[in-house]
Design a protein around this motif. Structure first.
Motif, PDB file in Angstrom:
ATOM      1  N   ASN A   1       0.793  -1.231   0.000  1.00 40.59           N
ATOM      2  CA  ASN A   1       0.000   0.000   0.000  1.00 40.59           C
ATOM      3  C   ASN A   1       0.827   1.284   0.000  1.00 40.59           C
ATOM      4  O   ASN A   1       0.323   2.335  -0.384  1.00 40.59           O
ATOM      5  N   ILE A   2       2.081   1.214   0.440  1.00 41.04           N
ATOM      6  CA  ILE A   2       2.911   2.427   0.360  1.00 41.04           C
ATOM      7  C   ILE A   2       3.818   2.403  -0.863  1.00 41.04           C
ATOM      8  O   ILE A   2       4.506   3.380  -1.146  1.00 41.04           O
ATOM      9  N   SER A   3       3.800   1.311  -1.578  1.00 45.80           N
ATOM     10  CA  SER A   3       4.647   1.187  -2.763  1.00 45.80           C
ATOM     11  C   SER A   3       4.381   2.331  -3.736  1.00 45.80           C
ATOM     12  O   SER A   3       3.247   2.748  -3.922  1.00 45.80           O
ATOM     13  N   GLY A   4       5.437   2.837  -4.329  1.00 45.49           N
ATOM     14  CA  GLY A   4       5.309   3.920  -5.303  1.00 45.49           C
ATOM     15  C   GLY A   4       5.980   5.188  -4.827  1.00 45.49           C
ATOM     16  O   GLY A   4       6.752   5.191  -3.858  1.00 45.49           O
ATOM     17  N   SER A   5       5.673   6.276  -5.500  1.00 46.86           N
ATOM     18  CA  SER A   5       6.364   7.552  -5.290  1.00 46.86           C
ATOM     19  C   SER A   5       5.544   8.513  -4.437  1.00 46.86           C
ATOM     20  O   SER A   5       4.336   8.647  -4.627  1.00 46.86           O
ATOM     21  N   TRP A   6       6.243   9.209  -3.556  1.00 40.91           N
ATOM     22  CA  TRP A   6       5.634  10.165  -2.637  1.00 40.91           C
ATOM     23  C   TRP A   6       6.493  11.424  -2.565  1.00 40.91           C
ATOM     24  O   TRP A   6       7.706  11.371  -2.741  1.00 40.91           O
ATOM     25  N   ARG A   7       5.850  12.535  -2.277  1.00 41.45           N
ATOM     26  CA  ARG A   7       6.536  13.814  -2.083  1.00 41.45           C
ATOM     27  C   ARG A   7       6.224  14.320  -0.683  1.00 41.45           C
ATOM     28  O   ARG A   7       5.079  14.278  -0.239  1.00 41.45           O
ATOM     29  N   LEU A   8       7.250  14.784   0.012  1.00 42.81           N
ATOM     30  CA  LEU A   8       7.046  15.382   1.328  1.00 42.81           C
ATOM     31  C   LEU A   8       6.358  16.723   1.131  1.00 42.81           C
ATOM     32  O   LEU A   8       6.915  17.635   0.524  1.00 42.81           O
ATOM     33  N   GLU A   9       5.141  16.835   1.625  1.00 47.69           N
ATOM     34  CA  GLU A   9       4.357  18.068   1.468  1.00 47.69           C
ATOM     35  C   GLU A   9       4.626  19.051   2.596  1.00 47.69           C
ATOM     36  O   GLU A   9       4.731  20.257   2.377  1.00 47.69           O
ATOM     37  N   SER A  10       4.733  18.520   3.818  1.00 48.67           N
ATOM     38  CA  SER A  10       5.016  19.402   4.948  1.00 48.67           C
ATOM     39  C   SER A  10       5.719  18.605   6.045  1.00 48.67           C
ATOM     40  O   SER A  10       5.594  17.388   6.122  1.00 48.67           O
ATOM     41  N   SER A  11       6.459  19.336   6.863  1.00 51.55           N
ATOM     42  CA  SER A  11       7.161  18.729   7.979  1.00 51.55           C
ATOM     43  C   SER A  11       6.968  19.630   9.193  1.00 51.55           C
ATOM     44  O   SER A  11       7.191  20.846   9.093  1.00 51.55           O
ATOM     45  N   CYS A  12       6.534  19.052  10.272  1.00 49.46           N
ATOM     46  CA  CYS A  12       6.286  19.813  11.505  1.00 49.46           C
ATOM     47  C   CYS A  12       5.352  20.990  11.253  1.00 49.46           C
ATOM     48  O   CYS A  12       5.622  22.118  11.665  1.00 49.46           O
ATOM     49  N   ASP A  13       4.264  20.735  10.555  1.00 49.14           N
ATOM     50  CA  ASP A  13       3.215  21.719  10.254  1.00 49.14           C
ATOM     51  C   ASP A  13       3.671  22.882   9.377  1.00 49.14           C
ATOM     52  O   ASP A  13       3.048  23.933   9.362  1.00 49.14           O
ATOM     53  N   ALA A  14       4.752  22.718   8.648  1.00 53.95           N
ATOM     54  CA  ALA A  14       5.225  23.787   7.763  1.00 53.95           C
ATOM     55  C   ALA A  14       5.603  23.192   6.409  1.00 53.95           C
ATOM     56  O   ALA A  14       6.186  22.109   6.340  1.00 53.95           O
ATOM     57  N   PRO A  15       5.263  23.911   5.338  1.00 54.62           N
ATOM     58  CA  PRO A  15       5.704  23.434   4.019  1.00 54.62           C
ATOM     59  C   PRO A  15       7.224  23.542   3.926  1.00 54.62           C
ATOM     60  O   PRO A  15       7.857  24.258   4.702  1.00 54.62           O
ATOM     61  N   LEU A  16       7.792  22.820   2.984  1.00 56.71           N
ATOM     62  CA  LEU A  16       9.235  22.918   2.780  1.00 56.71           C
ATOM     63  C   LEU A  16       9.581  24.316   2.269  1.00 56.71           C
ATOM     64  O   LEU A  16       8.757  24.986   1.645  1.00 56.71           O
ATOM     65  N   ALA A  17      10.800  24.737   2.521  1.00 54.24           N
ATOM     66  CA  ALA A  17      11.257  26.041   2.035  1.00 54.24           C
ATOM     67  C   ALA A  17      11.187  26.068   0.512  1.00 54.24           C
ATOM     68  O   ALA A  17      11.309  25.026  -0.151  1.00 54.24           O
ATOM     69  N   ASP A  18      10.979  27.251  -0.041  1.00 50.92           N
ATOM     70  CA  ASP A  18      10.896  27.400  -1.501  1.00 50.92           C
ATOM     71  C   ASP A  18      12.090  26.750  -2.187  1.00 50.92           C
ATOM     72  O   ASP A  18      13.235  26.970  -1.793  1.00 50.92           O
ATOM     73  N   GLY A  19      11.796  25.942  -3.183  1.00 46.78           N
ATOM     74  CA  GLY A  19      12.842  25.287  -3.954  1.00 46.78           C
ATOM     75  C   GLY A  19      13.314  23.965  -3.375  1.00 46.78           C
ATOM     76  O   GLY A  19      14.024  23.223  -4.039  1.00 46.78           O
ATOM     77  N   ASN A  20      12.965  23.676  -2.128  1.00 48.00           N
ATOM     78  CA  ASN A  20      13.380  22.413  -1.513  1.00 48.00           C
ATOM     79  C   ASN A  20      12.372  21.313  -1.818  1.00 48.00           C
ATOM     80  O   ASN A  20      11.179  21.588  -1.993  1.00 48.00           O
ATOM     81  N   TYR A  21      12.862  20.096  -1.869  1.00 48.26           N
ATOM     82  CA  TYR A  21      11.976  18.958  -2.121  1.00 48.26           C
ATOM     83  C   TYR A  21      12.561  17.695  -1.516  1.00 48.26           C
ATOM     84  O   TYR A  21      13.767  17.582  -1.286  1.00 48.26           O
ATOM     85  N   VAL A  22      11.650  16.775  -1.232  1.00 49.88           N
ATOM     86  CA  VAL A  22      12.002  15.420  -0.820  1.00 49.88           C
ATOM     87  C   VAL A  22      11.025  14.501  -1.529  1.00 49.88           C
ATOM     88  O   VAL A  22       9.809  14.652  -1.389  1.00 49.88           O
ATOM     89  N   TYR A  23      11.548  13.577  -2.314  1.00 45.64           N
ATOM     90  CA  TYR A  23      10.750  12.545  -2.972  1.00 45.64           C
ATOM     91  C   TYR A  23      11.274  11.201  -2.505  1.00 45.64           C
ATOM     92  O   TYR A  23      12.484  11.026  -2.359  1.00 45.64           O
ATOM     93  N   ILE A  24      10.361  10.276  -2.286  1.00 41.72           N
ATOM     94  CA  ILE A  24      10.780   8.925  -1.926  1.00 41.72           C
ATOM     95  C   ILE A  24       9.956   7.931  -2.737  1.00 41.72           C
ATOM     96  O   ILE A  24       8.754   8.127  -2.942  1.00 41.72           O
ATOM     97  N   ASP A  25      10.636   6.921  -3.221  1.00 42.86           N
ATOM     98  CA  ASP A  25       9.997   5.883  -4.026  1.00 42.86           C
ATOM     99  C   ASP A  25      10.224   4.551  -3.324  1.00 42.86           C
ATOM    100  O   ASP A  25      11.369   4.139  -3.118  1.00 42.86           O
ATOM    101  N   PHE A  26       9.130   3.905  -2.919  1.00 44.31           N
ATOM    102  CA  PHE A  26       9.199   2.625  -2.215  1.00 44.31           C
ATOM    103  C   PHE A  26       8.974   1.476  -3.186  1.00 44.31           C
ATOM    104  O   PHE A  26       8.013   1.485  -3.950  1.00 44.31           O
ATOM    105  N   ASP A  27       9.839   0.496  -3.133  1.00 42.54           N
ATOM    106  CA  ASP A  27       9.695  -0.733  -3.914  1.00 42.54           C
ATOM    107  C   ASP A  27       9.222  -1.823  -2.955  1.00 42.54           C
ATOM    108  O   ASP A  27       9.948  -2.208  -2.048  1.00 42.54           O
ATOM    109  N   ARG A  28       8.001  -2.308  -3.172  1.00 38.35           N
ATOM    110  CA  ARG A  28       7.421  -3.272  -2.233  1.00 38.35           C
ATOM    111  C   ARG A  28       8.121  -4.621  -2.272  1.00 38.35           C
ATOM    112  O   ARG A  28       8.294  -5.267  -1.250  1.00 38.35           O
TER     113      ARG A  28
END
Length: 153
Positions: free
Chosen positions: A36-63
Motif C-alpha cells: 500500500n505504500i509502494s510507489g512515489s511520494w513527495r514530502l508536502e510538509s514537515s512539523c506543520d510547515a511546508p518545505l522552504a521554496d525550492g526544496n523537495y524530498v521525494y521517496i519511491d518505495f519498492d514493495r
C-alpha cells in the motif's frame, strides 16, 4: 382505484427520496503494508510547515525489494540520491511503524515513524520518539529531471 392512486403516490415519494442521495464522502484508510505504500511520494510538509521554496524530498518505495530511493535537496544545492531498505512492523501501542537503513553503511533513519491516515493519495508519519515531529506525504510522480539528477550521482 383509490388504492392504486395511493400506491402510485407512495412510489413517487419513495423514488424522490432515493433520488436525494446525500452520500457523505468518507476516506478509505488503507492498512500500512509494503504493497500500500509502494510507489512515489513527495514530502508536502514537515512539523506543520511546508518545505522552504525550492526544496523537495521525494521517496519511491519498492514493495518487492523493500527498498527505497530518496531524492532530496534539503541539505545541499543539488539533488542528493540516497538508497536503502525499509521495514514495517506493528507496535502494540503505536500501530504501524516504518524504519529504514541507508545503503553503504550510512546508518539508520533519524526516527522511526508511526504511519497513520494512509490513503491512496496521502499518509502521515509521526516520529515514534517525538509526537510533534509530523511529516505529511502525498502520492506523486517524481519529475524526470529529479530522477535523472539522482542517476548521475
Amino acid at each position: 382505484m383509490k388504492n392504486l392512486l395511493k400506491l402510485a403516490l407512495a412510489a413517487m415519494v419513495l423514488s424522490s427520496l432515493c433520488a436525494c442521495d446525500d452520500k457523505v464522502d468518507t476516506l478509505q484508510y488503507l492498512e500500512v503494508t509494503p504493497n500500500n505504500i509502494s510507489g512515489s511520494w513527495r514530502l508536502e510538509s514537515s512539523c506543520d510547515a511546508p518545505l522552504a521554496d525550492g526544496n523537495y524530498v521525494y521517496i519511491d518505495f519498492d514493495r518487492k525489494e523493500r527498498s527505497f530511493e530518496l531524492y532530496q535537496n534539503t541539505d545541499s544545492y543539488a539533488t542528493r540520491y540516497i538508497t536503502g531498505r525499509y521495514f514495517i512492523y506493528i507496535d502494540g501501542e503505536a500501530g504501524a511503524v516504518i524504519r529504514g537503513d541507508y545503503d553503504y553503511g550510512n546508518g539508520a533513519w533519524t526516527h522511526r515513524y508511526v504511519v497513520s491516515d494512509l490513503t491512496s493519495k496521502r499518509m502521515v508519519w509521526t516520529a515514534l520518539d517525538d509526537a510533534n515531529y509530523v511529516d505529511i506525504y502525498v502520492r506523486c510522480e517524481i519529475p524526470a529531471s529529479i530522477r535523472s539528477a539522482g542517476d548521475t550521482e
